[in-house]
Design an enzyme around this catalytic site. Structure first.
Site, PDB file in Angstrom:
ATOM      1  N   ASP A 171      -5.105   0.025  -3.896  1.00 26.69           N
ATOM      2  CA  ASP A 171      -5.216   1.464  -4.104  1.00 26.69           C
ATOM      3  C   ASP A 171      -6.537   2.053  -3.599  1.00 26.69           C
ATOM      4  O   ASP A 171      -7.616   1.492  -3.844  1.00 26.69           O
ATOM      5  CB  ASP A 171      -5.047   1.789  -5.586  1.00 26.69           C
ATOM      6  CG  ASP A 171      -3.626   1.542  -6.061  1.00 26.69           C
ATOM      7  OD1 ASP A 171      -2.698   1.710  -5.255  1.00 26.69           O
ATOM      8  OD2 ASP A 171      -3.443   1.174  -7.236  1.00 26.69           O
ATOM      9  N   HIS A 318      -0.349  -4.871  -3.342  1.00 23.82           N
ATOM     10  CA  HIS A 318       0.988  -4.667  -3.899  1.00 23.82           C
ATOM     11  C   HIS A 318       1.843  -3.856  -2.940  1.00 23.82           C
ATOM     12  O   HIS A 318       1.344  -3.184  -2.038  1.00 23.82           O
ATOM     13  CB  HIS A 318       0.935  -4.004  -5.278  1.00 23.82           C
ATOM     14  CG  HIS A 318       0.262  -2.661  -5.310  1.00 23.82           C
ATOM     15  ND1 HIS A 318      -1.111  -2.512  -5.320  1.00 23.82           N
ATOM     16  CD2 HIS A 318       0.766  -1.400  -5.308  1.00 23.82           C
ATOM     17  CE1 HIS A 318      -1.427  -1.237  -5.349  1.00 23.82           C
ATOM     18  NE2 HIS A 318      -0.306  -0.532  -5.332  1.00 23.82           N
TER      19      HIS A 318
END
Length: 366
Positions: A171, A318
């Site tokens: 992120d 991810h």
């Protein structure tokens, strides 16, 4: 005796304020998030104090109070049963930070944490990030709404036209101080599909040959938010803070575990500093394929409603799987505490190296 105007004011405000039920909104209304045209100033540097450094190495506050804790794969992913994140003590939060740093991602099912509690919970782990572009619930700018279904042809066309392995990322790595832990609650799911992959950055490093590890150590890469800029142009949404390009080490040292991890991914990593464009493209393509193909250091998680995933972006990548547009709707919300500026410590160890030394030390002590 004069009336208690303070209490009356509090009661008045309380009466006017009604918490949003995001789960109900997503199911009944559909897309509810707002995209305010509010300009945010550039992010200021800050000193991050990681709660994982205050943890008990045995993480007893978690293991002694949970019903069950078990690992999902040998290298990444742990599931905890019988604890509510909304009820954790400070020591349990510290131990959770360490567990996530070691195992990459930790899952908690049947959670009652609401987004308002989530904001306060997230603040314990770092300064919360307010996204430059993403939609959020009204009056909750720290919360990113995760909402996808078949009703938005722009979105379905975008995700169905690209390969799933392009979605791997950590992120907001384009920020100078990117995310540390991230908390994602999924409360609405299609009948089938909508899984998420996580991969271990530690093991991604350890699986490389020694010569490749040494070559990468000390290199730096440019991370950019261009994908979000492109999204803003496609959707017409206002960019609330200018996206910046940041330069981070290709191999990163985790401040809590002290382990080395690979820190590039196709989502935001643009180029390797000092290499020619051709050299950079070849190297990044190899590393991106290494991450996407690393099934022996990945975990694929099948969500159940009201599950929360807690992952450490400094130790993982991810990738959400967009395979459900013909099946139904998926909704959740995310809180993103930020952490230290990424760094590489030449004296740090790999995960395998450190764990092997600890096993040997324990054996010698017997």
């Amino acid at each position: 005796m004069p009336p208690n105007t303070t209490n009356n004011s509090i009661e008045s405000v309380s009466e006017q304020f009604q918490k949003l039920d995001l789960k109900a909104l997503a199911r009944e209304k559909g897309a509810y998030q707002v995209y305010p045209k509010v300009a945010y100033p550039p992010l200021e540097p800050f000193e991050h104090h990681d709660p994982g450094k205050l943890a008990d190495p045995k993480k007893a506050s978690l293991y002694d109070n949970a019903e069950k804790i078990f690992d999902l794969t040998p290298t990444i992913g742990t599931e905890v049963h019988g604890l509510q994140l909304s009820q954790l003590t400070d020591q349990q939060k510290n131990d959770l930070a360490l567990l996530a740093a070691e195992r990459g991602v930790v899952f908690f099912r049947n959670q009652d944490l609401d987004p308002y509690q989530g904001v306060e919970f997230g603040k314990y782990f770092g300064r919360l990030h307010i996204h430059n572009l993403a939609g959020h619930p009204e009056q909750l700018p720290e919360v990113i709404s995760i909402f996808y279904d078949e009703q938005n042809p722009q979105t379905t066309k975008l995700f169905e036209s690209r390969s799933a392995d392009e979605g791997w990322h950590s992120d907001i790595t384009y920020e100078n101080q990117p995310a540390g832990l991230t908390f994602l609650k999924i409360d609405t799911l299609p009948p089938v599909g909508g899984d998420t992959y996580w991969a271990s950055a530690y093991e991604a490093y350890d699986k490389l040959s020694k010569p490749m590890q040494k070559f990468l150590e000390g290199l730096e890469a440019v991370h950019t938010g261009q994908v979000h800029k492109d999204n803003a142009q496609r959707t017409g949404h206002f960019i609330r803070r200018d996206f910046v390009d940041s330069v981070h080490p290709v191999v990163r040292t985790h401040p809590v575990t002290g382990w080395k991890g690979l820190f590039v991914q196709p989502g935001f990593t643009k180029s390797i500093v000092g290499l020619s464009r051709k050299e950079s493209d070849v190297l990044l393509k190899f590393l991106f394929n290494h991450i996407a193909g690393g099934h022996d250091f990945q975990v694929r998680f099948k969500w159940s409603e009201d599950t929360i995933a807690v992952w450490d972006n400094r130790a993982t990548f991810h990738c959400a799987i967009f395979d459900y547009f013909t099946s139904g709707r998926r909704h959740g919300w995310r809180i993103t505490p930020t952490a230290e500026r990424p760094y590489y410590d030449p004296s740090s160890k790999s995960r395998r190296e450190d764990l092997a030394e600890k096993v040997e030390k324990a054996a010698n002590a017997q």
